[in-house]
Design a protein around this motif. Sequence first.
Motif, mmCIF file in Angstrom:
data_model
loop_
_atom_site.group_PDB
_atom_site.id
_atom_site.type_symbol
_atom_site.label_atom_id
_atom_site.label_comp_id
_atom_site.label_asym_id
_atom_site.label_seq_id
_atom_site.Cartn_x
_atom_site.Cartn_y
_atom_site.Cartn_z
ATOM 1 N N SER A 21 0.844 -1.187 0.000
ATOM 2 C CA SER A 21 0.000 0.000 0.000
ATOM 3 C C SER A 21 0.880 1.238 0.000
ATOM 4 O O SER A 21 1.986 1.223 0.566
ATOM 5 N N SER A 71 -3.846 -0.909 -8.226
ATOM 6 C CA SER A 71 -5.190 -0.346 -8.093
ATOM 7 C C SER A 71 -5.116 0.890 -7.210
ATOM 8 O O SER A 71 -4.089 1.142 -6.577
ATOM 9 N N ARG A 72 -6.210 1.652 -7.213
ATOM 10 C CA ARG A 72 -6.208 2.846 -6.370
ATOM 11 C C ARG A 72 -7.549 3.017 -5.701
ATOM 12 O O ARG A 72 -8.581 2.574 -6.203
ATOM 13 N N ASP A 73 -7.498 3.700 -4.558
ATOM 14 C CA ASP A 73 -8.686 4.102 -3.815
ATOM 15 C C ASP A 73 -8.618 5.608 -3.701
ATOM 16 O O ASP A 73 -7.896 6.142 -2.848
ATOM 17 N N SER A 74 -9.343 6.288 -4.564
ATOM 18 C CA SER A 74 -9.250 7.740 -4.617
ATOM 19 C C SER A 74 -9.708 8.398 -3.318
ATOM 20 O O SER A 74 -9.177 9.426 -2.919
ATOM 21 N N LYS A 76 -9.237 7.392 -0.386
ATOM 22 C CA LYS A 76 -8.194 7.263 0.637
ATOM 23 C C LYS A 76 -6.838 7.766 0.150
ATOM 24 O O LYS A 76 -5.849 7.670 0.882
ATOM 25 N N TYR A 80 -2.416 0.605 -4.379
ATOM 26 C CA TYR A 80 -2.045 -0.732 -3.940
ATOM 27 C C TYR A 80 -1.296 -1.470 -5.047
ATOM 28 O O TYR A 80 -1.495 -1.197 -6.235
#
Length: 122
Positions: A21, A71-74, A76, A80
Amino acid sequence: QVQLVESGGGLVQAGESLRLSCAASVRTLSMTAMGWFRQAPGKEREFVAQITWSGGTRSYADSVKGRFTISRDSAKNTVYLQMNALKPGVTAVYSCAAGRWLPGYAPSYNDWGQGIQVTVSS
């Protein structure tokens, strides 16, 4: 200045999986993409994968295609790197980077994390 903090590294057996992460302290307008790079002892840093914040366009190094997924978590500000089927004897420091990338153009990464160790034993 953006601060990037990697986590999730460690020691795994060959064939196992690991997820890294990278949390960014802030996401600026100029920060259109995030990338993962790695550097093995005695070798130059090499590109692993990158992803755009908008649209999630991805690219991978040939050596990891089919095994790694970025991948991404915009919400947060976190990116990853899912690493599957890790190969034995690969020890490297994985670093994330923030910068600009438009598909079809060369990326430019200006902010870097400190890096995290990943060791794969046989």
